[in-house]
Design a protein around this motif. Structure first.
Motif, PDB file in Angstrom:
ATOM      1  N   TYR A 216       0.806  -1.220   0.000  1.00 36.09           N
ATOM      2  CA  TYR A 216       0.000   0.000   0.000  1.00 36.09           C
ATOM      3  C   TYR A 216       0.842   1.275   0.000  1.00 36.09           C
ATOM      4  CZ  TYR A 216      -0.017  -2.413   4.573  1.00 36.09           C
ATOM      5  OH  TYR A 216       0.301  -3.186   5.656  1.00 36.09           O
ATOM      6  N   LYS A 248      -9.934   0.333  -0.293  1.00 37.68           N
ATOM      7  CA  LYS A 248      -9.877   1.745  -0.677  1.00 37.68           C
ATOM      8  C   LYS A 248     -10.068   2.695   0.510  1.00 37.68           C
ATOM      9  CE  LYS A 248     -11.599   5.094  -4.056  1.00 37.68           C
ATOM     10  NZ  LYS A 248     -12.490   5.304  -5.223  1.00 37.68           N
ATOM     11  N   THR A 251      -6.923   3.669   2.594  1.00 37.55           N
ATOM     12  CA  THR A 251      -5.919   4.608   2.086  1.00 37.55           C
ATOM     13  C   THR A 251      -6.225   6.033   2.502  1.00 37.55           C
ATOM     14  OG1 THR A 251      -7.074   4.884  -0.036  1.00 37.55           O
ATOM     15  CG2 THR A 251      -5.427   3.133   0.107  1.00 37.55           C
ATOM     16  N   TYR A 261      -4.364   0.073  -3.397  1.00 35.83           N
ATOM     17  CA  TYR A 261      -5.375  -0.667  -2.642  1.00 35.83           C
ATOM     18  C   TYR A 261      -6.013  -1.697  -3.561  1.00 35.83           C
ATOM     19  CZ  TYR A 261      -8.901   2.036  -5.163  1.00 35.83           C
ATOM     20  OH  TYR A 261      -9.668   2.589  -6.154  1.00 35.83           O
TER      21      TYR A 261
END
Length: 345
Positions: A216, A248, A251, A261
């Protein structure tokens, strides 16, 4: 590892923080001062991970973790843990790091066991302050490669050398793995695989790839390139991948730090060529280790919601960490046409 993987042992009471003698030596203090001054967020995350392993020592055996973490990260996490204990928090700070470490340890051991003792390579990409080569006996027949930036690997080597020279705490620092090779390379670039080969990695040998706490931090294109390179090895040899993925919403915790992601890594990896993929969430039976004592903890709440849900009932984002194991081999690799047929049926 906890002997009560699915049980509910009493919440441990953390002792007061005591600085290990080794971290009081001038040489080690200067090294960690350099880390504080010169390393970026991704590099420093290696010390944060080591701090988690050090302070959760009642379930993780990592005698080098204190040294590799450094005083500031140990004190910072210990303060958070004390606050959580005082407030009877449903999750104790560092528990995600503890579960993640134990999950990777257990899946690595299982992957090696499935190969029935045959020679295997283990490659840690973005190895940071990982000390598995020194602490896991299951690596005794494995050649381990740690890949990271040159300044990270040099600092790690210097810290370990200081440990052997300064005190009696680590007089017999011994590598448990068959061999350990450090490979200075940036996995964000295009030459890390070539550097790995030059260092002794053999593409035709069975290999376990470990990507813990690294994907990530990469951009989408960088992460996909790494995953494709590993997936491509399924066509030549038995290949295992152990990795963690953010969804998602996760992040958004730090848009400046987290980039890549995947909400559905269990769909993504088969599309790249892996034939077997299993996804776990924190708190699942194989990602619990008896460390969640409050049934109303955050992870149980997340697991009760469909993975397609991005927002909790209270309006906060559903931040999930997926722990994913994948494998493939020449006799199991799916061609794209076969994959589409399998999905459609």
């Amino acid at each position: 590892m906890s002997g009560e993987e699915n049980g509910s042992p009493e919440v441990p009471k953390w002792p007061e923080f005591k600085l290990p003698d080794l971290l009081s030596t001038e040489a080690v203090r200067q090294l960690h001062a350099t880390i504080e001054k010169e390393w970026d967020a991704l590099q420093r995350s290696a010390c944060q991970t080591a701090a988690g392993r050090a302070l959760w020592k009642h379930v993780i055996h990592d005698p080098l973790a204190d040294l590799l973490a450094g005083e500031s990260y140990l004190r910072s996490l210990h303060e958070k843990i004390k606050k959580d204990c005082t407030n009877n928090a449903s999750e104790i700070s560092g528990v995600i790091l503890a579960v993640r470490t134990l999950w990777f340890d257990s899946k690595l051991e299982a992957a090696l066991h499935s190969l029935h003792g045959r020679e295997t390579q283990v490659v840690l990409l973005g190895a940071g302050m990982d000390a598995r080569a020194y602490r896991l006996s299951c690596l005794k027949e494995s050649d381990v490669f740690e890949v990271d930036l040159p300044e990270v690997l040099q600092m790690k080597s210097t810290l370990l050398q200081a440990a052997m020279e300064s005190t009696n705490e680590h007089p017999h620092l011994r590598i448990m793995a068959k061999s350990l090779t450090r490979v200075a390379a940036d996995i964000k670039g295009n030459d890390w695989l070539e550097k790995l080969k030059i260092s002794g990695y053999v593409p035709e040998k069975n290999t376990v790839w470990i990507l813990e706490g690294i994907l990530y931090y990469l951009t989408h294109s960088q992460a996909m390139q790494v995953l494709k390179i590993i997936a491509d090895k399924c066509t030549t040899t038995r290949t295992f991948l152990l990795a963690d993925f953010m969804n998602k919403p996760s992040t958004t915790l730090s848009n400046s730090i987290f980039h890549f992601y995947s909400d559905w890594p269990d769909h993504l990896l088969p599309s790249l060529g892996f034939s077997h993929v299993k996804l776990s969430q924190i708190g699942d039976p194989d990602a619990h280790f008896g460390l969640f004592h409050d049934p109303s903890n955050l992870f149980n709440k997340l697991r009760s919601l469909p993975r397609s849900v991005y927002t909790n009932p209270d309006g906060t984002p559903c931040c999930r960490l997926y722990l994913v194991q994948a494998s493939g081999s020449p006799d199991q690799t799916l061609e794209p046409a076969d994959l589409m047929l399998k999905i459609s049926t």
